[in-house]
Design an enzyme around this catalytic site. Structure first.
Site, short mmCIF file in Angstrom:
data_model
loop_
_atom_site.label_atom_id
_atom_site.label_comp_id
_atom_site.label_asym_id
_atom_site.label_seq_id
_atom_site.Cartn_x
_atom_site.Cartn_y
_atom_site.Cartn_z
N HIS A 100 19.49 -114.73 25.72
CA HIS A 100 18.99 -115.51 24.60
C HIS A 100 19.65 -116.89 24.59
O HIS A 100 20.67 -117.12 25.23
CB HIS A 100 19.21 -114.80 23.27
P1 TYD Z 1 22.59 -108.72 20.63
O1 TYD Z 1 22.31 -110.12 20.19
O2 TYD Z 1 21.53 -107.99 21.37
O3 TYD Z 1 23.94 -108.67 21.46
P2 TYD Z 1 24.33 -109.49 22.81
O4 TYD Z 1 23.54 -110.72 22.83
O5 TYD Z 1 25.75 -109.82 22.60
O6 TYD Z 1 24.09 -108.59 23.95
O7 TYD Z 1 23.00 -107.90 19.33
C1 TYD Z 1 22.95 -106.50 19.24
C2 TYD Z 1 22.68 -106.10 17.80
O8 TYD Z 1 23.75 -106.50 16.95
C3 TYD Z 1 21.41 -106.74 17.24
O9 TYD Z 1 20.77 -105.76 16.43
C4 TYD Z 1 21.93 -107.85 16.34
C5 TYD Z 1 23.28 -107.34 15.90
N1 TYD Z 1 24.28 -108.42 15.69
C6 TYD Z 1 24.71 -108.69 14.38
O10 TYD Z 1 24.27 -108.07 13.40
N2 TYD Z 1 25.65 -109.66 14.21
C7 TYD Z 1 26.17 -110.37 15.26
O11 TYD Z 1 27.02 -111.25 15.06
C8 TYD Z 1 25.69 -110.08 16.58
C9 TYD Z 1 26.21 -110.84 17.77
C10 TYD Z 1 24.76 -109.09 16.74
#
Ligand code: TYD
Length: 135
Positions: free
Chosen positions: A52
């Site tokens: 992302h």
């Molecule tokens: P995601 O963005 O997929 O993690 P990464 O990019 O680090 O692999 O996030 C996983 C889940 O956690 C998604 O449902 C969103 C949630 N999340 C939060 O609620 N707060 C946060 O600060 C982050 C980074 C994720």
């Protein structure tokens, strides 16, 4: 140049014979005030995370244990950084696409962020990201 926009940061080691101590201060050792901290562990070399770009958030990524890789792109240039020392990090500004992968079993990837979480500022579709970068 992407590597100038996403510099590797080296943090001071204040350790002594009792062990290591690394301090990171918002707006001093990194370019933003820290509003959020999260960490990723229990990933392995079969997963790719991230995938992302963020319209608002800036990040610093640090492997405080183990190692991982982060692939960073602005849609034109690409940079791969191996995070493998608790004293090093990489700064990722807004609107940079990132993938984290090749996690060692003991990897603890610490992420410092400039914002509180807001899922709406994420771009999770790479084609959409490229379109925005070209416009
Ligand atoms: P995601 O963005 O997929 O993690 P990464 O990019 O680090 O692999 O996030 C996983 C889940 O956690 C998604 O449902 C969103 C949630 N999340 C939060 O609620 N707060 C946060 O600060 C982050 C980074 C994720």
């Amino acid at each position: 140049m992407l590597k100038d926009r996403c510099p590797i940061l080296q943090f001071n080691d204040l350790g002594d014979e009792r062990g290591k101590l690394v301090v990171i201060e918002g707006e001093q050792s990194i370019p933003f005030a820290i509003k959020r901290v999260f960490y990723i562990y229990g990933s392995d070399d079969t997963v790719v995370r991230g995938q992302h770009a963020n319209r608002e958030s800036e990040f610093v990524l640090i492997n405080v244990a183990g190692k991982s890789k982060v692939r960073i792109t602005n849609g034109t240039e690409e940079l791969i950084v191996e995070l493998n020392k608790p004293m090093m990090g990489v700064y990722i500004p807004r609107m940079i696409w990132k993938d984290m992968y090749d996690f060692s079993a003991d990897s603890v990837l610490l992420v410092l962020a400039s914002t509180h979480y807001d899922g709406k500022e994420y771009i999770r579709d790479y084609e959409e990201y490229l379109k925005e970068m070209k416009s």
